[in-house]
Scaffold this motif. Structure first.
Motif, PDB file in Angstrom:
ATOM      1  N   PRO A   1      -1.091  50.111  -5.054  1.00  0.00           N
ATOM      2  CA  PRO A   1      -0.492  51.370  -5.544  1.00  0.00           C
ATOM      3  C   PRO A   1      -1.130  51.837  -6.855  1.00  0.00           C
ATOM      4  CG  PRO A   1       0.956  49.540  -6.050  1.00  0.00           C
ATOM      5  CD  PRO A   1      -0.195  48.957  -5.277  1.00  0.00           C
ATOM      6  N   ILE A   2      -2.412  52.187  -6.786  1.00  0.00           N
ATOM      7  CA  ILE A   2      -3.132  52.631  -7.984  1.00  0.00           C
ATOM      8  C   ILE A   2      -2.821  54.104  -8.231  1.00  0.00           C
ATOM      9  CG2 ILE A   2      -5.423  53.027  -8.962  1.00  0.00           C
ATOM     10  CD1 ILE A   2      -6.406  50.602  -7.514  1.00  0.00           C
ATOM     11  N   TYR A   3      -2.469  54.416  -9.476  1.00  0.00           N
ATOM     12  CA  TYR A   3      -2.140  55.794  -9.822  1.00  0.00           C
ATOM     13  C   TYR A   3      -3.304  56.429 -10.580  1.00  0.00           C
ATOM     14  CZ  TYR A   3      -0.665  53.058 -13.887  1.00  0.00           C
ATOM     15  OH  TYR A   3      -0.615  52.163 -14.910  1.00  0.00           O
TER      16      TYR A   3
ATOM     17  N   ASP B   1     -11.828  54.394  -5.944  1.00  0.00           N
ATOM     18  CA  ASP B   1     -10.921  53.644  -6.819  1.00  0.00           C
ATOM     19  C   ASP B   1     -11.493  52.275  -7.165  1.00  0.00           C
ATOM     20  OD1 ASP B   1      -8.902  55.627  -6.908  1.00  0.00           O
ATOM     21  OD2 ASP B   1      -8.258  55.038  -4.905  1.00  0.00           O
ATOM     22  N   PHE B   2     -12.121  51.636  -6.187  1.00  0.00           N
ATOM     23  CA  PHE B   2     -12.765  50.347  -6.435  1.00  0.00           C
ATOM     24  C   PHE B   2     -13.911  50.495  -7.435  1.00  0.00           C
ATOM     25  CE2 PHE B   2     -16.284  47.498  -5.051  1.00  0.00           C
ATOM     26  CZ  PHE B   2     -15.737  46.293  -5.466  1.00  0.00           C
ATOM     27  N   ALA B   3     -14.730  51.535  -7.287  1.00  0.00           N
ATOM     28  CA  ALA B   3     -15.851  51.749  -8.197  1.00  0.00           C
ATOM     29  C   ALA B   3     -15.370  52.089  -9.605  1.00  0.00           C
ATOM     30  CB  ALA B   3     -16.752  52.850  -7.654  1.00  0.00           C
TER      31      ALA B   3
ATOM     32  N   ARG C   1      -7.044  45.367  -0.930  1.00  0.00           N
ATOM     33  CA  ARG C   1      -7.366  46.627  -0.260  1.00  0.00           C
ATOM     34  C   ARG C   1      -7.075  47.778  -1.213  1.00  0.00           C
ATOM     35  NH1 ARG C   1      -8.439  48.143   4.918  1.00  0.00           N
ATOM     36  NH2 ARG C   1      -7.805  50.189   5.618  1.00  0.00           N
ATOM     37  N   PHE C   2      -8.097  48.611  -1.459  1.00  0.00           N
ATOM     38  CA  PHE C   2      -7.978  49.749  -2.368  1.00  0.00           C
ATOM     39  C   PHE C   2      -7.702  51.026  -1.568  1.00  0.00           C
ATOM     40  CE2 PHE C   2     -10.285  46.690  -4.865  1.00  0.00           C
ATOM     41  CZ  PHE C   2      -9.843  46.902  -6.168  1.00  0.00           C
TER      42      PHE C   2
ATOM     43  N   TRP D   1     -11.114  49.040   1.735  1.00  0.00           N
ATOM     44  CA  TRP D   1     -10.551  50.290   1.251  1.00  0.00           C
ATOM     45  C   TRP D   1     -10.126  51.089   2.462  1.00  0.00           C
ATOM     46  CZ3 TRP D   1     -14.750  48.035  -1.016  1.00  0.00           C
ATOM     47  CH2 TRP D   1     -15.941  48.126  -0.295  1.00  0.00           C
ATOM     48  N   ALA D   2      -9.088  51.900   2.279  1.00  0.00           N
ATOM     49  CA  ALA D   2      -8.562  52.688   3.383  1.00  0.00           C
ATOM     50  C   ALA D   2      -9.517  53.812   3.763  1.00  0.00           C
ATOM     51  CB  ALA D   2      -7.185  53.253   3.023  1.00  0.00           C
ATOM     52  N   VAL D   3     -10.159  54.424   2.781  1.00  0.00           N
ATOM     53  CA  VAL D   3     -11.072  55.547   3.013  1.00  0.00           C
ATOM     54  C   VAL D   3     -12.351  55.277   2.238  1.00  0.00           C
ATOM     55  CG1 VAL D   3     -11.428  58.039   2.759  1.00  0.00           C
ATOM     56  CG2 VAL D   3      -9.161  57.157   3.332  1.00  0.00           C
ATOM     57  N   LEU D   4     -13.500  55.419   2.885  1.00  0.00           N
ATOM     58  CA  LEU D   4     -14.770  55.224   2.192  1.00  0.00           C
ATOM     59  C   LEU D   4     -15.074  56.391   1.265  1.00  0.00           C
ATOM     60  CD1 LEU D   4     -17.327  53.488   1.851  1.00  0.00           C
ATOM     61  CD2 LEU D   4     -18.337  54.779   3.744  1.00  0.00           C
ATOM     62  N   GLY D   5     -15.017  57.594   1.766  1.00  0.00           N
ATOM     63  CA  GLY D   5     -15.238  58.775   0.947  1.00  0.00           C
ATOM     64  C   GLY D   5     -16.663  58.913   0.459  1.00  0.00           C
ATOM     65  N   LEU D   6     -16.862  59.850  -0.447  1.00  0.00           N
ATOM     66  CA  LEU D   6     -18.172  60.098  -1.027  1.00  0.00           C
ATOM     67  C   LEU D   6     -18.472  59.080  -2.115  1.00  0.00           C
ATOM     68  CD1 LEU D   6     -18.005  63.999  -1.321  1.00  0.00           C
ATOM     69  CD2 LEU D   6     -19.052  62.651   0.505  1.00  0.00           C
TER      70      LEU D   6
END
Length: 532
Positions: free
Chosen positions: A148-150, A178-180, A172-173, A199-204
């Motif tokens: 639960p990262i805000y 968020d991990f980066a 799991r991020f 991570w749930a979503v890789l993203g850009l």
């Protein structure tokens, strides 16, 4: 007279306090499975007497383990009462249910902010399946799909930006960004260990990981990182992380094949991305990378693709070994191969090493060997020219963790898989002395003699089957030839009466028939001799 004298006091021997302090220090063990027991023993040592308390307390608070928010808040209250205890903390471990709304991995930054001035190592370990079964969540509580990262969480990481080591296990991020950003806030990191990180979503690709042309190390992503371990994480995320690092990397731990962490629970609101195929890593931009460790597992699926990935990775690692002059010299680089023993039998690992042996030697050894150089020289000068070492790096096969009686067997079997490295004394095998009793071979109970007897029995069975097949082939050929001869005999038998009617001579026909039977018998005997 003797009654008037004072009775002698029996003196009890006492150990010097320095010896007791050394014993207290030996109690501590930072292994994952022994931390809880060590901390409980140190707590009892601190309650023995006043002389034991300072040393036991200092070691006890050097490694702090927090499992949930209640323990976290009690520890924060203890630091309020005794602030000097916070200076003892060198290692902080957060182990428990992390993917919950009250996750200690998120709350500790606000609860302990500014109190752990000497913190050097941070471990964030999520419970695995067996630990979750032993420590279930309270009734009515359930896990979240990720931490639960805000929004303002990365800004709080500046309070621990001085740490040198960070370790993630089973975390799991929400996204790779968020991990980066978590890592970008810790520029002084020298060692990063990631195991089952997802991570749930890789993203850009986030902006903080973009390489900059400036020579200012403060603007680089993890400019001081020297040790990196990436085991069982998403392939695209691993590629992004490696591409963003600078030339300071000295040790790298990876696994082949790379198994991405499985989705732990079904969350319909979280978009699950398809796992990416394993590709080769480009290690050309890490000139200081002297140690490359590979944790190998069975190549079940995409066998050829995994071998190609291993080959290309090793070739890119060897590419920076060319110096400015252009001569290739043997370096201090080491390739480490460590098997996951729980997935292997001894013979299966040897077969896998025999498969990857040519690939490893082709990457670690020069193509222009001494034999090729000698062929180009005149016949009179070949005796005076010394043979050069073709190996550009050494190979270490470790973590075999077998009994002492298997040592000679392992050294011989591994040397056969890497003949060139073994010949030039660049192969190092460590077959025994393992400290983890749970990580055993699938055929751990066998002895070398049992193993040799089993191999001999299998060889005898194979030879018997080969002989049986050869005998069966002879019989089949014999039967097939006999069938042809019988067919010819039946054909001639039906043809004889017609010839008898035409000749109308019994004496001549019987003589002719006997001659034909003699010819058939000779043909049958010759055919049988040729077959046998």
């Amino acid at each position: 007279m003797t009654d008037a004298l004072p009775s002698p006091v029996k003196a009890e021997p006492r150990l010097p306090i320095e010896v007791c302090e050394r014993v207290i220090e030996a109690v501590y063990d930072d292994l994952y499975s022994f931390v809880s027991t060590s901390l409980a023993t140190l707590s009892r040592c601190a309650l023995v007497c006043r002389a034991w308390r300072p040393r036991a307390q200092r070691i006890l608070f050097e490694y702090v383990l927090l499992r949930d928010k209640d323990v976290l808040y009690r520890f924060a209250a203890l630091l309020d009462a005794s602030p000097e205890l916070g200076t003892y903390v060198r290692t902080l471990e957060l182990r428990g249910h992390l993917h919950v709304p009250y996750s200690p991995a998120v709350l500790f930054l606000t609860a302990l902010r500014g109190r752990l001035t000497n913190l050097a190592e941070l471990y964030i370990h999520g419970f695995q399946d067996d630990e979750k079964a032993a420590n279930p969540l309270p009734d009515g509580k359930r896990e979240l799909p990720f931490l639960p990262i805000y929004r303002y969480f990365p800004s709080l990481l500046t309070s621990i930006s001085h740490i040198r080591r960070l370790e993630f296990v089973n975390v799991r991020f929400p996204s790779f960004g968020d991990f980066a950003r978590f890592l970008s806030a810790l520029p002084n990191l020298k060692a990063l260990y990631c195991y089952l990180v997802s991570w749930a979503v890789l993203g850009l690709e986030p902006v903080c990981m973009a390489k900059r042309s400036s020579h200012d190390s403060r603007k680089m992503f993890l400019p001081n990182l020297e040790i990196l371990s990436c085991l069982d994480i998403d392939e695209q995320g691993r590629q992004r992380l490696l591409s963003a690092l600078g030339p300071s990397l000295q040790q790298l731990w990876i696994n082949f094949p790379n198994d991405s962490p499985a989705v732990r629970k079904e969350h319909p609101r979280v978009e699950q991305e398809t796992p990416s195929l394993e590709v080769a890593m480009n290690l050309r931009f890490f000139p200081c990378l002297d140690s490359l460790a590979c944790l190998i597992a069975p190549f079940d699926q995409q066998h050829d693709r995994t071998l190609e990935s291993l080959r290309d990775t090793l070739l890119s690692w060897m590419a920076p070994s060319v110096d400015l002059v252009g001569h290739r010299l043997p370096s201090k680089r080491r390739l480490y191969l460590a098997p996951c023993r729980v997935y292997f039998k001894r013979k299966e690992l040897v077969e896998l090493l025999r498969t990857i042996g040519p690939i490893v030697e082709a990457a670690l050894c020069r193509k222009d060997t001494a034999e090729g150089d000698l062929q180009d020289q005149p016949s009179g000068d070949t005796d005076d020219r010394p043979e050069s070492d073709p190996c550009r790096a050494g190979l270490v096969v470790q973590d075999l963790g077998d009994r002492l009686e298997w040592e000679d067997w392992w050294r011989t079997a591994v040397a056969e898989c890497f003949p060139t490295l073994s010949r030039w004394k660049r192969l190092y095998v460590f077959p025994t002395h393992d400290g983890n009793p749970e990580n055993r071979w699938r055929d751990h109970d066998l002895t070398p003699q049992d193993y040799a007897d089993r191999l001999q029995a299998m060889a005898d069975l194979t030879e018997a089957r080969r002989r049986r097949r050869s005998t069966r082939d002879v019989v089949e050929k014999f039967i097939a030839t006999r069938g042809v001869l019988m067919h010819v005999r039946q054909k001639r038998k039906h043809y004889q009466p017609t010839r008898l009617r035409r000749t109308r001579s019994r004496s001549s026909s019987s003589l002719r028939g006997r001659r034909q039977n003699v010819i058939k018998t000779r043909i049958y005997s010759v055919s049988t001799f040729n077959i046998l």
